[in-house]
Design an enzyme around this catalytic site. Structure first.
Site, PDB file in Angstrom:
ATOM      1  N   HIS A   1       0.567  -1.853   4.493  1.00  0.00           N
ATOM      2  CA  HIS A   1       0.490  -1.087   5.741  1.00  0.00           C
ATOM      3  C   HIS A   1       1.732  -1.331   6.573  1.00  0.00           C
ATOM      4  O   HIS A   1       1.705  -1.212   7.784  1.00  0.00           O
ATOM      5  CB  HIS A   1      -0.715  -1.518   6.567  1.00  0.00           C
TER       6      HIS A   1
ATOM      7  N   ASP B   1     -11.534  -3.290   8.068  1.00  0.00           N
ATOM      8  CA  ASP B   1     -12.295  -2.741   6.946  1.00  0.00           C
ATOM      9  C   ASP B   1     -13.629  -3.450   6.818  1.00  0.00           C
ATOM     10  O   ASP B   1     -14.677  -2.818   6.623  1.00  0.00           O
ATOM     11  CB  ASP B   1     -11.502  -2.875   5.642  1.00  0.00           C
TER      12      ASP B   1
ATOM     13  N   GLY C   1      -7.773   2.934   5.116  1.00  0.00           N
ATOM     14  CA  GLY C   1      -6.881   3.849   5.801  1.00  0.00           C
ATOM     15  C   GLY C   1      -6.270   4.822   4.816  1.00  0.00           C
ATOM     16  O   GLY C   1      -6.189   4.547   3.623  1.00  0.00           O
ATOM     17  N   SER C   2      -5.832   5.976   5.306  1.00  0.00           N
ATOM     18  CA  SER C   2      -5.087   6.894   4.452  1.00  0.00           C
ATOM     19  C   SER C   2      -3.641   6.412   4.340  1.00  0.00           C
ATOM     20  O   SER C   2      -3.237   5.462   5.013  1.00  0.00           O
ATOM     21  CB  SER C   2      -5.134   8.308   5.028  1.00  0.00           C
ATOM     22  N   GLY C   3      -2.871   7.061   3.486  1.00  0.00           N
ATOM     23  CA  GLY C   3      -1.480   6.671   3.313  1.00  0.00           C
ATOM     24  C   GLY C   3      -1.249   5.858   2.063  1.00  0.00           C
ATOM     25  O   GLY C   3      -0.118   5.476   1.760  1.00  0.00           O
ATOM     26  N   HIS C   4      -2.341   5.587   1.315  1.00  0.00           N
ATOM     27  CA  HIS C   4      -2.224   4.797   0.083  1.00  0.00           C
ATOM     28  C   HIS C   4      -2.418   5.662  -1.158  1.00  0.00           C
ATOM     29  O   HIS C   4      -2.683   5.149  -2.237  1.00  0.00           O
ATOM     30  CB  HIS C   4      -3.270   3.687   0.067  1.00  0.00           C
TER      31      HIS C   4
END
Ligand SMILES: Nc1ncnc2c1ncn2[C@@H]1O[C@H](COP(=O)(O)OP(=O)(O)O)[C@@H](O)[C@H]1O
Ligand SMILES: Nc1ncnc2c1ncn2[C@@H]1O[C@H](COP(=O)(O)OP(=O)(O)O)[C@@H](O)[C@H]1O
Ligand SMILES: [Mg+2]
Ligand SMILES: [Mg+2]
Ligand SMILES: [Mg+2]
Ligand SMILES: [Mg+2]
Lengths: 214, 332, 332, 214
Positions: C219, C110, C54-57
């Site tokens: 997350h 994932d 996911g993005s945001g990391h």
């Protein structure tokens, strides 16, 4: 002499410590929210340093110690300015064993001259000078009228407070608040406020000394 | 106040210890001082660079100590410029005989404290010169103020003057290059949430749910005005137009870009901002030689960002692209 | 929700554009996909590494695309694992004929999405293998769960397997090294404030003025428990003891350390945490070969940090210290 | 056929869209706060894709399109699972032009089998299976009693809701919530909830169709 002067400086330190948050809040509004923290840190260090001074130290030694300690512990704009002020006062008081109102006036004048040299500001730029210069003038005129040290300091304290209030009405053109332009209007200068607190603490200290002597 | 600290009084000391423990190959602590220097300082035959300022701007300034950038960094209390004795010590430790250039941000306190240190060092016979960074275009430059603040553009002075010093250039030359950067660098920032000085215990300012501060300084100093949060592109447009109008930057120019996070801004948002920066520069026919996106000059946990543009000539470009090896910036 | 974005729907797309515009020398966008690959991909004769999530990391994962680390990174929606078609495309683009190693964090989504992609690629005749990272010791490992989460330790897999691939080693060898890292890496984190998924518009959880979440995922997943914020040293002690007890790490071991910020944590605080980490490891007679302090695997604007320890042998150490040149990590 | 099935899928999409925040909140409690966002994004894409399908497409083509679109747009755990479910349903409905209750039952069974294969979970692990399996059983028994499609779906919906409620009482051992251990107790599984919403939307859609036909 040292005893008495050290106690006076401790009184100033106590006033700064108990107004730490006030000064920091004033600085938060038009600066970077550290003036009270800086000054309190400095005077706490001063207190530590003075406790190691010989009882026999003269006025100049005490004031030089205060100045050097402020310079090396306060930082920011106020550190070099107040530090320089105490160093200059020390020089003006060199060799004195008792301080007459006229001596104190001269020391105050020397301190202010040091601040102006170091900071390149003049009265009316919303800095500590707006408290200090009127305070000096009031002190001087009381002194010339032959008033006692306590009376001179009371006059100085009153004018210093007027000066603090005056800083609300002007735009800062020196120091961090100058970056604000018009937005500095309406706010009271933290450095002017600490200058007032120092003078007020000195007055109170001298008054209590006078009463003890009576 | 929620912070991962042990006590507000110890933050700077413990941070310095933690940094040296993390980067022993790069950094050495000057015992008894809040000064970080290169592990192998002094570097003989090289002009040394000393920068510094209040703490709370990490990785500035200690993170830039290393090959190709600084020789020493002096850390004041949080947001409070360091005292002259600290700067003086740094100068003495890093001087390799070729003199020392002080990189000073244009704040009254920084200037006075660094100047006093310079006087002390000069009295010792050390060659000291200085450059004053004043890149923040949010602050109007008029004769009756103290001029502009120094903010993120400072990192470009570290990088470029540092690279110049590494070539063995003499002090006057390093200073010339540093001043060329100062002349050609402009920045402006904004904040969407405040930060808390540990010793103060509460935020330096408050913003309501939709409010942002435009032209914010890096010490929580208020900026030019408050407004409602706008889409990122509009905010970038506002800041960048102020910046490009100032030098001015124009068609045919080549620049370096820095999109700098103030501490709590997700890198995602900085990239989103950079997208618009790049787009606008392309429209203005301004070429980007190099872009830095990340946290370079922070303000504790403030959320927000600043944009910095540096106009390059061939000399500045080569020095900017030269290698660097420091804890916070490595270039190969 | 206060964010420097244009619209919640566009954050990933605009971030990818902004990243490529910032780092054109490193990164290339695979047209039409949320995939970043090396500018010079595919590298002939080299096993390729693909990671993602996911993005945001950020800077994970695109920030690690470059020499010595990844060949491609796939970005899902915020906190949502990417879809199989995206991963499949990345595999096809980066394969230089020597096969592709997928670095997958141990989350159901994932794993399923990457596996489906692997099946598609294998059907094309591409050699694909995978390694699953599960370093989070906060999550009890028992037979009836899906195992542990993968968090910041993933960066060590990127670094070390990436360095191995750069030597020209074949797929099985690169995988062996990657799995050795997985076997020897342990992490645990904590959060002092939440983050807001842009599309959700409100924080994933709330913590009161003094509350912190221990064992927090990256997350916004809850951790092991909540407690009152303690001094940094006590928090580090709690996390590090969990970590060292787990492998276990013990006297005479040599390790790499990562003190990872979750997005809004001042570097100052990370260094303060690292000071205690270093002190505790020294007490346990564990040698630190290399320390990383900064934002490596973030969680948007969450405040908090994680600690990662990797036990090194000579092989892992050499690969860890090998050069890397990526937007987010450069080593010389 | 395609027309009707497309409308049914649109009805599902509408139900997901209007419950986007509910599903996301449920996921915030024991997961990563994206389930509603993921599903809504997926069904919005599905809607776009279906609008380009030929009116003459058969059930399998429609369902395959749904499955592929979900797989390529939802992501996370639910994307591959629901995507696989629709693909398997498509395969089970291959060649059909009308769907009897028994056909629908077979498609549901195939979908569930796909989810179990892909996700390696069984009933009782606090996942969508805890809604889907009871739903299927209820559907099947109603169907075997010769009930209409709407009646079968009503039975399925009721059992699905029971399943959703049941998820509150168990610890998650699959999916992201499993990392929570005991802390997942008391919370309702977001995927089970979306599964319930899908069945309920189907029931409602078929009921409205039935009424229209009357
Ligand atoms: N040039 C100057 N001359 C005299 N006083 C000054 C000058 N610049 C700043 N000051 C005083 O210093 C005060 C701020 O001190 P402080 O907050 O401790 O330093 P800083 O601004 O560096 O944070 C101001 O309120 C002002 O009174
Ligand atoms: N192995 C599995 N088998 C069946 N369903 C699962 C499995 N893992 C997770 N799920 C379902 O997926 C839902 C979560 O979906 P979503 O939030 O979209 O994905 P993610 O967990 O990757 O963020 C859970 O509530 C659960 O019902
Ligand atoms: Mg201040
Ligand atoms: Mg200050
Ligand atoms: Mg997810
Ligand atoms: Mg989820």
């Amino acid at each position: 002499m040292a005893n008495c002067l050290i106690a006076a400086v401790e009184a100033i330190g106590a006033a700064i410590a108990s107004n730490k948050e006030v000064l920091t809040s004033l600085d938060a509004a038009i600066g970077d929210a550290d003036h009270g923290i800086n000054m309190a840190r400095g005077f706490q260090a001063v207190s530590g340093k003075l406790s190691t001074l010989a009882q026999t130290a003269d006025a100049a030694t005490v004031l030089k110690t205060v100045g050097m300690t402020l310079i090396t512990t306060v930082g920011g704009a106020s550190g070099p300015l107040y530090g320089t002020a105490f160093l200059r006062a020390a020089a003006a008081g060199q060799g004195k064993n008792t301080l007459s109102p006229s001596d104190v006036g001269n020391m105050l004048a020397a301190a202010i001259a040091g601040i102006k040299e170091r900071g390149k500001a003049v009265r009316g730029e919303k800095t500590m000078l707006d408290a200090l210069e009127p305070a000096y003038e009031a002190f001087k005129s009381a002194e010339q009228q032959g008033r006692s040290l306590v009376e001179c300091l009371a006059a100085a304290r009153e004018s210093a407070l007027d000066g603090v209030m005056f800083t609300k009405s002007i735009i800062a053109t020196k120091g961090r608040a100058s970056y604000l332009g018009e937005r500095s209007l309406g706010h009271q200068d933290p450095g002017a406020t600490s200058a007032y607190l120092i003078i007020a603490a000195l007055e109170e200290f001298c008054r209590s000394q006078e009463q003890r002597e009576e | 106040m929620k912070k991962i600290i042990n006590s507000p009084e110890q933050v700077v000391e413990e941070m310095l210890q933690g940094a040296v423990l993390a980067h022993p190959g790069y950094l050495r602590r000057v015992e008894g001082f809040q000064v970080l220097v290169r592990a192998n300082t002094p570097v003989e035959g090289k002009v040394a660079l000393v920068s510094g300022g209040g703490s709370g701007h990490e990785p500035s300034h200690g993170g830039y100590v290393g090959k190709g950038m600084l020789d020493g960094a002096v850390a004041g209390a949080v947001f409070t410029s360091p005292t002259p004795d600290q700067v003086y010590e740094a100068i003495k430790v890093v001087d390799g005989g070729q003199g020392v250039l002080l990189v000073i941000k244009n704040y009254t306190g920084d200037i006075m404290n660094f100047e006093m240190a310079a006087e002390l060092a000069e009295a010792d016979g050390i060659k000291v010169d200085r450059v004053v960074v004043n890149d923040d275009v949010a602050v109007e430059n008029s004769t009756w103020t103290t001029g502009r603040r120094g903010i993120a553009g400072t990192v470009f002075i570290h990088k470029i003057a540092g690279a110049k010093a590494e070539t063995g250039a003499e002090l006057a030359e390093v200073k010339r290059v540093a001043e060329k950067v100062v002349t050609n660098v402009r920045s402006m920032g904004m904040a969407i949430s405040p930060c808390t000085v540990p010793a103060a215990g509460k935020p330096s300012f408050t913003l309501d749910e939709t409010e942002v501060e435009i032209g914010m300084g890096i010490h929580g100093e208020p900026g030019t005005h408050r407004e409602s949060l706008r889409p990122a592109d509009e905010t970038v447009e506002h800041l960048l137009n102020k910046i490009t109008a100032d030098l001015p930057f124009g068609s045919g120019d080549e620049v370096a870009v820095m999109v700098n996070g103030l501490g709590a801004t997700p890198l995602m948002e900085l990239y989103i901002a950079n997208r618009k920066v790049a787009e606008m520069l392309a429209e203005k026919n301004i070429t980007v030689a190099k872009t830095y996106v990340g946290n370079f000059m922070t303000s504790l946990e403030m959320a927000g960002f600043s944009i910095t543009l540096l106009k390059l000539d061939e000399e500045l470009k080569q020095l900017l692209l030269a290698p660097a090896d420091t804890p916070a910036l490595v270039q190969v």
